[in-house]
Design a protein around this motif. Sequence first.
Motif, PDB file in Angstrom:
ATOM      1  N   ASN A  36      -8.029 -14.690   3.433  1.00  0.00           N
ATOM      2  CA  ASN A  36      -8.419 -13.407   2.846  1.00  0.00           C
ATOM      3  C   ASN A  36      -7.170 -12.831   2.184  1.00  0.00           C
ATOM      4  O   ASN A  36      -6.135 -12.682   2.849  1.00  0.00           O
ATOM      5  CB  ASN A  36      -8.933 -12.436   3.905  1.00  0.00           C
ATOM      6  CG  ASN A  36     -10.277 -12.858   4.466  1.00  0.00           C
ATOM      7  OD1 ASN A  36     -11.099 -13.409   3.754  1.00  0.00           O
ATOM      8  ND2 ASN A  36     -10.494 -12.610   5.750  1.00  0.00           N
ATOM      9  N   TYR A  37      -7.252 -12.489   0.915  1.00  0.00           N
ATOM     10  CA  TYR A  37      -6.047 -12.133   0.156  1.00  0.00           C
ATOM     11  C   TYR A  37      -6.136 -10.745  -0.462  1.00  0.00           C
ATOM     12  O   TYR A  37      -7.122 -10.396  -1.107  1.00  0.00           O
ATOM     13  CB  TYR A  37      -5.820 -13.168  -0.943  1.00  0.00           C
ATOM     14  CG  TYR A  37      -4.632 -12.869  -1.838  1.00  0.00           C
ATOM     15  CD1 TYR A  37      -3.381 -12.577  -1.293  1.00  0.00           C
ATOM     16  CD2 TYR A  37      -4.766 -12.870  -3.220  1.00  0.00           C
ATOM     17  CE1 TYR A  37      -2.301 -12.297  -2.103  1.00  0.00           C
ATOM     18  CE2 TYR A  37      -3.686 -12.599  -4.047  1.00  0.00           C
ATOM     19  CZ  TYR A  37      -2.460 -12.303  -3.481  1.00  0.00           C
ATOM     20  OH  TYR A  37      -1.375 -12.018  -4.289  1.00  0.00           O
ATOM     21  N   LYS A  38      -5.072  -9.951  -0.251  1.00  0.00           N
ATOM     22  CA  LYS A  38      -4.900  -8.648  -0.883  1.00  0.00           C
ATOM     23  C   LYS A  38      -3.487  -8.584  -1.460  1.00  0.00           C
ATOM     24  O   LYS A  38      -2.570  -9.254  -0.967  1.00  0.00           O
ATOM     25  CB  LYS A  38      -5.060  -7.506   0.131  1.00  0.00           C
ATOM     26  CG  LYS A  38      -6.360  -7.531   0.938  1.00  0.00           C
ATOM     27  CD  LYS A  38      -7.515  -7.013   0.142  1.00  0.00           C
ATOM     28  CE  LYS A  38      -8.751  -6.885   1.026  1.00  0.00           C
ATOM     29  NZ  LYS A  38      -9.931  -6.422   0.263  1.00  0.00           N
ATOM     30  N   PHE A  39      -3.289  -7.765  -2.501  1.00  0.00           N
ATOM     31  CA  PHE A  39      -1.927  -7.626  -3.021  1.00  0.00           C
ATOM     32  C   PHE A  39      -1.698  -6.224  -3.560  1.00  0.00           C
ATOM     33  O   PHE A  39      -2.629  -5.513  -3.916  1.00  0.00           O
ATOM     34  CB  PHE A  39      -1.647  -8.667  -4.112  1.00  0.00           C
ATOM     35  CG  PHE A  39      -2.368  -8.428  -5.415  1.00  0.00           C
ATOM     36  CD1 PHE A  39      -1.777  -7.716  -6.449  1.00  0.00           C
ATOM     37  CD2 PHE A  39      -3.650  -8.934  -5.613  1.00  0.00           C
ATOM     38  CE1 PHE A  39      -2.437  -7.504  -7.651  1.00  0.00           C
ATOM     39  CE2 PHE A  39      -4.330  -8.732  -6.806  1.00  0.00           C
ATOM     40  CZ  PHE A  39      -3.717  -8.012  -7.829  1.00  0.00           C
ATOM     41  N   GLN A  40      -0.405  -5.851  -3.595  1.00  0.00           N
ATOM     42  CA  GLN A  40       0.038  -4.596  -4.179  1.00  0.00           C
ATOM     43  C   GLN A  40       1.165  -4.904  -5.152  1.00  0.00           C
ATOM     44  O   GLN A  40       1.943  -5.833  -4.938  1.00  0.00           O
ATOM     45  CB  GLN A  40       0.532  -3.629  -3.092  1.00  0.00           C
ATOM     46  CG  GLN A  40      -0.527  -3.290  -2.053  1.00  0.00           C
ATOM     47  CD  GLN A  40       0.017  -2.437  -0.916  1.00  0.00           C
ATOM     48  OE1 GLN A  40       0.537  -1.350  -1.133  1.00  0.00           O
ATOM     49  NE2 GLN A  40      -0.110  -2.926   0.311  1.00  0.00           N
ATOM     50  N   GLU A  41       1.275  -4.114  -6.231  1.00  0.00           N
ATOM     51  CA  GLU A  41       2.260  -4.360  -7.275  1.00  0.00           C
ATOM     52  C   GLU A  41       3.348  -3.284  -7.280  1.00  0.00           C
ATOM     53  O   GLU A  41       3.196  -2.215  -6.700  1.00  0.00           O
ATOM     54  CB  GLU A  41       1.584  -4.378  -8.648  1.00  0.00           C
ATOM     55  CG  GLU A  41       0.515  -5.438  -8.821  1.00  0.00           C
ATOM     56  CD  GLU A  41      -0.185  -5.325 -10.158  1.00  0.00           C
ATOM     57  OE1 GLU A  41      -0.046  -6.243 -10.968  1.00  0.00           O
ATOM     58  OE2 GLU A  41      -0.864  -4.303 -10.388  1.00  0.00           O
ATOM     59  N   SER A  42       4.463  -3.592  -7.962  1.00  0.00           N
ATOM     60  CA  SER A  42       5.576  -2.653  -8.163  1.00  0.00           C
ATOM     61  C   SER A  42       6.069  -2.072  -6.846  1.00  0.00           C
ATOM     62  O   SER A  42       6.313  -0.865  -6.728  1.00  0.00           O
ATOM     63  CB  SER A  42       5.165  -1.530  -9.124  1.00  0.00           C
ATOM     64  OG  SER A  42       4.844  -2.053 -10.399  1.00  0.00           O
ATOM     65  N   VAL A  43       6.232  -2.938  -5.851  1.00  0.00           N
ATOM     66  CA  VAL A  43       6.753  -2.519  -4.545  1.00  0.00           C
ATOM     67  C   VAL A  43       8.268  -2.672  -4.602  1.00  0.00           C
ATOM     68  O   VAL A  43       8.807  -3.746  -4.304  1.00  0.00           O
ATOM     69  CB  VAL A  43       6.135  -3.358  -3.410  1.00  0.00           C
ATOM     70  CG1 VAL A  43       6.627  -2.866  -2.060  1.00  0.00           C
ATOM     71  CG2 VAL A  43       4.615  -3.301  -3.474  1.00  0.00           C
ATOM     72  N   ILE A  44       8.960  -1.616  -4.986  1.00  0.00           N
ATOM     73  CA  ILE A  44      10.383  -1.705  -5.334  1.00  0.00           C
ATOM     74  C   ILE A  44      11.276  -0.977  -4.333  1.00  0.00           C
ATOM     75  O   ILE A  44      12.167  -1.569  -3.732  1.00  0.00           O
ATOM     76  CB  ILE A  44      10.622  -1.138  -6.754  1.00  0.00           C
ATOM     77  CG1 ILE A  44       9.848  -1.978  -7.788  1.00  0.00           C
ATOM     78  CG2 ILE A  44      12.111  -1.124  -7.081  1.00  0.00           C
ATOM     79  CD1 ILE A  44       9.887  -1.394  -9.192  1.00  0.00           C
ATOM     80  N   SER A  45      11.057   0.315  -4.151  1.00  0.00           N
ATOM     81  CA  SER A  45      11.956   1.128  -3.318  1.00  0.00           C
ATOM     82  C   SER A  45      11.670   0.923  -1.838  1.00  0.00           C
ATOM     83  O   SER A  45      10.641   0.364  -1.448  1.00  0.00           O
ATOM     84  CB  SER A  45      11.795   2.609  -3.667  1.00  0.00           C
ATOM     85  OG  SER A  45      10.520   3.073  -3.225  1.00  0.00           O
ATOM     86  N   ASP A  46      12.574   1.408  -1.006  1.00  0.00           N
ATOM     87  CA  ASP A  46      12.366   1.338   0.447  1.00  0.00           C
ATOM     88  C   ASP A  46      11.089   2.066   0.855  1.00  0.00           C
ATOM     89  O   ASP A  46      10.354   1.614   1.743  1.00  0.00           O
ATOM     90  CB  ASP A  46      13.564   1.943   1.183  1.00  0.00           C
ATOM     91  CG  ASP A  46      14.763   1.006   1.215  1.00  0.00           C
ATOM     92  OD1 ASP A  46      14.625  -0.139   0.733  1.00  0.00           O
ATOM     93  OD2 ASP A  46      15.828   1.406   1.727  1.00  0.00           O
ATOM     94  N   LEU A  47      10.818   3.200   0.211  1.00  0.00           N
ATOM     95  CA  LEU A  47       9.593   3.944   0.517  1.00  0.00           C
ATOM     96  C   LEU A  47       8.364   3.136   0.096  1.00  0.00           C
ATOM     97  O   LEU A  47       7.370   3.079   0.833  1.00  0.00           O
ATOM     98  CB  LEU A  47       9.611   5.303  -0.187  1.00  0.00           C
ATOM     99  CG  LEU A  47       8.377   6.195   0.059  1.00  0.00           C
ATOM    100  CD1 LEU A  47       8.208   6.492   1.546  1.00  0.00           C
ATOM    101  CD2 LEU A  47       8.488   7.490  -0.748  1.00  0.00           C
ATOM    102  N   ASP A  48       8.453   2.500  -1.080  1.00  0.00           N
ATOM    103  CA  ASP A  48       7.353   1.642  -1.529  1.00  0.00           C
ATOM    104  C   ASP A  48       7.069   0.555  -0.497  1.00  0.00           C
ATOM    105  O   ASP A  48       5.916   0.287  -0.142  1.00  0.00           O
ATOM    106  CB  ASP A  48       7.698   0.957  -2.854  1.00  0.00           C
ATOM    107  CG  ASP A  48       7.807   1.905  -4.020  1.00  0.00           C
ATOM    108  OD1 ASP A  48       7.235   3.012  -3.951  1.00  0.00           O
ATOM    109  OD2 ASP A  48       8.473   1.542  -5.014  1.00  0.00           O
TER     110      ASP A  48
END
Length: 522
Positions: free
Chosen positions: A113-125
């Motif tokens: 089962n696959y999910k993804f998130q984009e532009s995960v850059i900063s520590d908060l992200d």
Amino acid sequence: MLRRPLLSWFMGLSVLTFGCSVIVEKDVKGKGLGVQCNTSSECHVGSCDDGVCVASCDGNGDCPASTKCFAGKCQKPLNVSALWVGVVSGGEGWTLTHQEGVTAAKERLPYINYKFQESVISDLDITNAVEKAVNEEKADVILLNSYSQRAKMLELAKKHEKVKFLNCQGYQAQKPNVAAYAAHEEQAWWVAGVVAAQRAQNKIGYIGSFITPEVVRHISAFLLGARSVKPQITLEVAWIGFWSDWKPTRTYNYNGPLALNKSGGDSVYREELLTYRLIDDGAEVIAHGADNQRSVRLIETLYKSGRLKDANGQPRVYSVSNDNRNAYKELDANGLPNGAPLQTCLGSPFWNWTPMYVSMFSEIHRGTWQPVNRNDPMTNDPAQSVPGFNLNPTAQGIDDSVVRKYVNEISTRGWQFVFNGPYPTNGQRDSNVDGVVDSKDKQSFDAGEQMSEDEYKSMCWFPQGVYERKDPTKGAGDPGYSLVQARVPDAQRIQTDPSFINDLEGPPEVPASAVADCTLNK
């Protein structure tokens, strides 16, 4: 075919009822579904398939609790969540290759089962994305595709000990539930250098992205591959300061001789600005390490506009694309590189993450995964090799069979052959990785010398022959313009070269010291 009776049979075998009493059957033997096995005889029900006990099914209702029906087999699902540093659509490069790799792995391993998130850059992200993956998506595995995510990931991995974290290019990220994975892409970049030397006579260029040992290795391999054909070739490097120009709009201006808009100049992304600079400085083939193909498409546009055509109508400048096997192609209606081949792009070093993702996910699913850091070499089999080089089939005068010969050669000889000497370095080499630059008499890379794994992971030096603008903002004809031997950015440069630091482009949440110091990023 076992259908719904499987579940009631499975439950009835383990529990017998008599009046108001419940008797537990003590003689039930064998391993349950989803448990690691070697033979079918070890499984309590069903069979042993790829090292896991499974049972046939037509739907989820045929399967015991905690398993579901995937491709006709009751299996435990594997929830995979990816936290990509870049974007999938419009990125064209690094992040897209990871997305393609996981998607292809899911087709081969239907229990994913696959999910993804984009532009995960900063520590908060990263923090927010990990918490969402764990709490909402119930992730068993979390993927992160940049070393720049490593520090925060390690902190969060301690909190979520039951989740496995896999960090691409993380190298020294090994922990009980954390491992890193990578591949020897410098082998593909060496081949790209050989190809570039078929078009360049004297000078090639490279647009560096984030300043890391990985990118330094790629730049060096590109030059060394070209010099294996034409020893006189030099390389000019220009740095973005991040994996891409992260801003959503063009904020730079180019008003030089190649500007498409003669009144006021061109509004450009940083990748495009650096492409203009390298062309102005005489680069004949330009490669890059960005998470997009902006430089490649600009060169094609300049050629079609007539600005980069020679007297015979042929390109004066060529490009080498990056990351994606089809990155030498036009974009289709969906923004993916599946169109016609570009006329000015020679080909692409690419990543084929599918075999590695299939291997890692299968190991985790079967319970055989170990938290070891992987770094796969190039192989002769393009379907199974993570790194590779794809030649543009329309590149005139470059024989694919010759390129294949070089691919086979570098695959057979191994990644260390890429850095084969003899050649002098730029004076920054630290061969024993003790944090102290080697003395002048040890700055050459000798013939037959083998680079160690430790030096490989922390390579923050160039072979001699890599140059850069002394002041990156001053071009030919400007007072103070000159090219000097390039120095890989480090702490000393941060302190002594403000013009270089101020010219870099990094997101505000990433400190300048991290953007501009290669030695921090190993």
